[in-house]
Structure formats: structure tokens, C-alpha cells
Design a protein around this motif. Sequence first.
Motif, PDB file in Angstrom:
ATOM      1  N   LYS A 483       0.849  -1.181   0.000  1.00 25.61           N
ATOM      2  CA  LYS A 483       0.000   0.000   0.000  1.00 25.61           C
ATOM      3  C   LYS A 483       0.893   1.242   0.000  1.00 25.61           C
ATOM      4  CE  LYS A 483      -3.809  -2.193   2.497  1.00 25.61           C
ATOM      5  NZ  LYS A 483      -4.597  -2.215   3.750  1.00 25.61           N
ATOM      6  N   ILE A 484       0.412   2.289  -0.661  1.00 23.79           N
ATOM      7  CA  ILE A 484       1.223   3.505  -0.789  1.00 23.79           C
ATOM      8  C   ILE A 484       1.477   4.124   0.581  1.00 23.79           C
ATOM      9  CG2 ILE A 484       1.273   5.842  -1.761  1.00 23.79           C
ATOM     10  CD1 ILE A 484      -0.257   4.726  -4.164  1.00 23.79           C
ATOM     11  N   CYS A 500       3.666  12.454  -0.667  1.00 26.45           N
ATOM     12  CA  CYS A 500       3.093  12.556  -2.020  1.00 26.45           C
ATOM     13  C   CYS A 500       3.607  13.793  -2.742  1.00 26.45           C
ATOM     14  CB  CYS A 500       1.570  12.576  -1.956  1.00 26.45           C
ATOM     15  SG  CYS A 500       0.859  11.002  -1.414  1.00 26.45           S
ATOM     16  N   GLU A 512       0.188   7.341  -6.896  1.00 24.46           N
ATOM     17  CA  GLU A 512      -0.899   6.535  -7.459  1.00 24.46           C
ATOM     18  C   GLU A 512      -0.807   6.469  -8.982  1.00 24.46           C
ATOM     19  OE1 GLU A 512      -1.214   9.009  -5.378  1.00 24.46           O
ATOM     20  OE2 GLU A 512      -2.505   8.501  -3.676  1.00 24.46           O
ATOM     21  N   LYS A 513      -0.593   7.628  -9.617  1.00 24.36           N
ATOM     22  CA  LYS A 513      -0.526   7.658 -11.083  1.00 24.36           C
ATOM     23  C   LYS A 513       0.723   6.943 -11.582  1.00 24.36           C
ATOM     24  CE  LYS A 513      -3.357  11.754 -11.961  1.00 24.36           C
ATOM     25  NZ  LYS A 513      -3.417  13.124 -12.508  1.00 24.36           N
ATOM     26  N   ARG A 515       2.138   4.336 -10.270  1.00 29.29           N
ATOM     27  CA  ARG A 515       1.857   2.887 -10.245  1.00 29.29           C
ATOM     28  C   ARG A 515       0.912   2.507 -11.384  1.00 29.29           C
ATOM     29  NH1 ARG A 515       0.645   0.041  -4.663  1.00 29.29           N
ATOM     30  NH2 ARG A 515       2.846  -0.528  -4.821  1.00 29.29           N
ATOM     31  N   GLN A 516      -0.085   3.341 -11.656  1.00 25.19           N
ATOM     32  CA  GLN A 516      -1.032   3.057 -12.738  1.00 25.19           C
ATOM     33  C   GLN A 516      -0.327   3.024 -14.087  1.00 25.19           C
ATOM     34  OE1 GLN A 516      -4.047   6.045 -12.343  1.00 25.19           O
ATOM     35  NE2 GLN A 516      -4.813   5.244 -10.396  1.00 25.19           N
ATOM     36  N   GLU A 520      -0.259  -2.601 -12.641  1.00 23.88           N
ATOM     37  CA  GLU A 520      -0.223  -3.362 -11.403  1.00 23.88           C
ATOM     38  C   GLU A 520       0.634  -4.607 -11.608  1.00 23.88           C
ATOM     39  OE1 GLU A 520      -2.407  -0.678  -9.307  1.00 23.88           O
ATOM     40  OE2 GLU A 520      -1.425  -2.496  -8.557  1.00 23.88           O
TER      41      GLU A 520
END
Length: 526
Positions: A483-484, A500, A512-513, A515-516, A520
Amino acid sequence: MNYIGGKNMHRILIVDDEKDERNVIRFLLNKFNFELDITEAANGKEAISQLRNQSVDILFTDVKMPFIDGIQLAAKARIINPDIQIIFFSGHDDFDFIKKALSLRAVDYILKPVKPQEFQDTILSVIQNIKTLENEKVQKKANTSFLKTHILYRLINKTPLDILKNEYPFIDFDFLNEYYRLILIQFEEPFFDTLSKEEDTLFFYEQIKKIIPSTCDFIDLNPFQILILLKNDANYLEPPMQIASKIQTKIYSEYGIQCYMSVSKELSTSSEIPIIYEKLEEYLEDRFFYSETYIYPIDTSITQETEWLEHDEHLLHAIQEAIQYVDTFSLKQNINILFQKYYQKKEFSHIYVRYLFSRLLQLLCQVLKEYDEKTVNEKMSAIYSCKYFSEIENILLTIQEKVIKKLEKKEQSPKHVIHIVQQYITEHYGEDLSLNILAEKAYLSPRYLSEVFIQETGCGLNKYIKNFRMEKAKKLLHNTNMKINDICKEVGYQNFSYFCRSFRENFGTSPEKFRQMHGEKKKENY
């Protein structure tokens, strides 16, 4: 496909002998915000050179050009890259050219002047084609991997190899010849039932892979057994019994579960795999007699116990740290302990002793930059040729003396101080790294450390720590399913918002971006 600006991008090659025409295509690609790496060529010869030297996904070529026309270029491009997407554009609505284009599996044939909407639709279609092909390749690879695992499972369960080859004629069975040794893990209870999530299983295998010095595959045989298939690596040196001991210790320390390991002899042919597996199970039957022994088979001719081998590893690690921290006193002390441990110990395997001290040689030679690979190999050969242990000792003591002299020169240098600080940051980046703490570790005043660090590295201490933590965070985002918020704490940040913001400042995007964009992490077929 290439990697630019932190994301995967497809490359388009625009070929036209008119620069204005190339500029129009470049303009339209930018106008419609297509994320493509754009390259150009003024003629067919130049284009072929580019196709051979770099990966190109889309060829956008004029038909009529000097030297080599678009049709000839496309034919050669198709040979170089069978999956390349080809788009022709021309000022002539020529039926013969269109027929040839179709024969080359061209995606489209656009007439000049190029109509923006037609152009946009064509490029969108091409990009979708590329993504579809990529997904098909990934799926095919996954299917092949699954079938190979299935074949191994059936082979272990004594399905004859000839029958398997007949059932799967499209599989290259040479992959079986890559394996040279098996390790069986046996649990007393269903191990994977203790792992709550699929991610935990992936993480478990990643942790085990870090212990094994060669590449390997895994098979979950049943809830109680995992089979590790070691591949034949040229650089493989560590004894397999020692690897098994490390895995057993890791599983117990991480999960609190005892497991038993049995290690096979080297495979001669892949047909031996089911026989070897059966033998591994037989080894584990000895557990009845040895309740506190976890690694099998037991070799009564060699008395090294797990604790003894672990002590060797501890000494080598201490020697390596002494070299890193330029601690000549600890270096001499630990090398002496290692020599005394094996002096006149006839019950130990000569092969293991030579292997152990060849590792010590490699550690020491890292300091001696004048020792090239050939010289180190000659010294290692000498160790394996020694008739007596005292000869090995003499070789290493001579090298130790040279190392000590080198390290003594470094002890007072600013570079040594900076190395100590950098090493501490590497090992404790998830903890508090204030200037006062680091200064204390280097036995310097905070102000002086700050000045020396900038002078030697060209970078402020706080910036160095931030960059180091950010790189660690990036790797964790890319390579794990953590988890971040947990990654934030792992790399030493207590404030999630600040983490962040720092990540965005370093890499231009949020965690988040990031990782996207990289996708995944996919489950591997074990």
C-alpha cells in the motif's frame, strides 16, 4: 516500444522526401495529443537504417520516393519487424499501389492532402491494434508459462516424457534441461492457508528468490509442499544445503512456521526429475529420528551444522562491513577468527573450506583495484590447488596486508567520512536521519559534516536523503503491491501528504498515477 519520460511510448517513423510533408504529420500528431515518440527519415535508405537500429511500432511512409519507394520500404520493414503497423500516404489515388499496400498488410492508405479527421481515426485505430497485439503476446506468454508448470507437475507425478511431448507438440521441452537441482519444502500444516491475500503469496516468493543466488522456478505441489527448481547458472557457487538452510531460517523468522527442506543431487537429464522428487520425499522420512534437524539428507561424513555455517556467514559479513567502513582493526580480527576456526579441522570438507576462503579472497580483492579479473581468477585457482590449509592462509595474509595498507590511507580522507554517512543512510533510510544523528555516526560536528558532504558530492545532505528515499519509493511502487501509505512509512516519511508532494516534485506525478502508468504487478505462474 521504448521507455521515455517515465512511461512506455510507442515510436512512429515518418518517411517522406518532402520536409514540409513530414512537418504536417508531426503537427497533426501533436495537435491530437498522441503520446508517440516521433522520428523522421528523408528517404527509404535512411528509414531502413533506423528500422534496423531502433524499435519502431508505426511506419508512416510516402509511396513515391527516390532510391527506395514506400512499397519496397514497407516490404523490408515487415521483414525486420513482422508486427509493425504500416500506413501509406500519397498524392496519387493509384489502384496498383493500393493493391500492393494491401498485400503488405497495411493498416490504411491516406491521400494527400491529409484530412485531419481521417488522420486521427487512422492513428487511433493503429494504436488500438498495437495494444491488442501486446495483450495477445502477454496472454500467450502467460499461457505458455502455465503449460510449462502443468507439464512439470505431471512429470513429477510420473507421466512419461514421451507422452507429454506428444500431447504438447507446440512446447519446446528444452526448458526442462535448464534445471540442475531440486529443493523440496515440506510443511507440517497447509502453509498458504496462513497467507491472507494473493499479494502475500507473491511477496513470499519474491523474498525466497532474494536468497537464491541462481534463477529458479517454483511449483505448489500441494498445500504442504513447494518444489524449487534451480537453474544452471554459470556464477553459481553457494552450496545448495546452505541455500536451503537460509530459506528455512527465513520462513521461520518471517512466519513463525517450521518447515523441512530436502536437497537433491545434480540432475543429469530431465527424465530424472520424477525419480529425484521421489528421493527428496524419502530423505524427509528421516524427520522421525531427527526432530530438531530441518535440512536433509543428513551427511554423516560432514559435521558442519547450521549454526556453524551461519557463523561463517556472519564473519564474512563482518569482514565486508569492516572494509566498507575502513575499520582495519575489525578486519584483521575477524579474518583471524576465520583462520583459527578452520585450522587443523580435518573433519570439514576440503571443498567447502576452499569455497569459503575463495569468497574471502573476492571480498579483499574488491579493495585492490590493481587486481583485474584475470589476477583474481589466478589467486582463486591457487586456493583450489593448495595441498595444505597453511598455504591458503599464506596467500590470503599476503593480500590482507596489501588491503590494510590501502585502507589505512583512506581512513583520514573526507571521502571515507562521506562513505560512512552514505552507508548509514542506505541501511537506515526508513528511520530518523537528522543532521545531528549522522554527524554523531561520523564523529564530526553537524556544520562540518554538512560542508564536507556538499564539497565531496556536490549535493546537500537533505537533498541526498530525499532523492535516496524517493528512488526507494519508486522501486517499491514498481516492484511490489505494498500500500502507498505503507511505502510512505517504509522510506522514512511520517506525513503522507508531504510524501506525495515530495514524490510529485521528484518524478512529476503522484505515487498513485506512477503505479497506474507502470501497471499493477501481475501474478507469476509458479
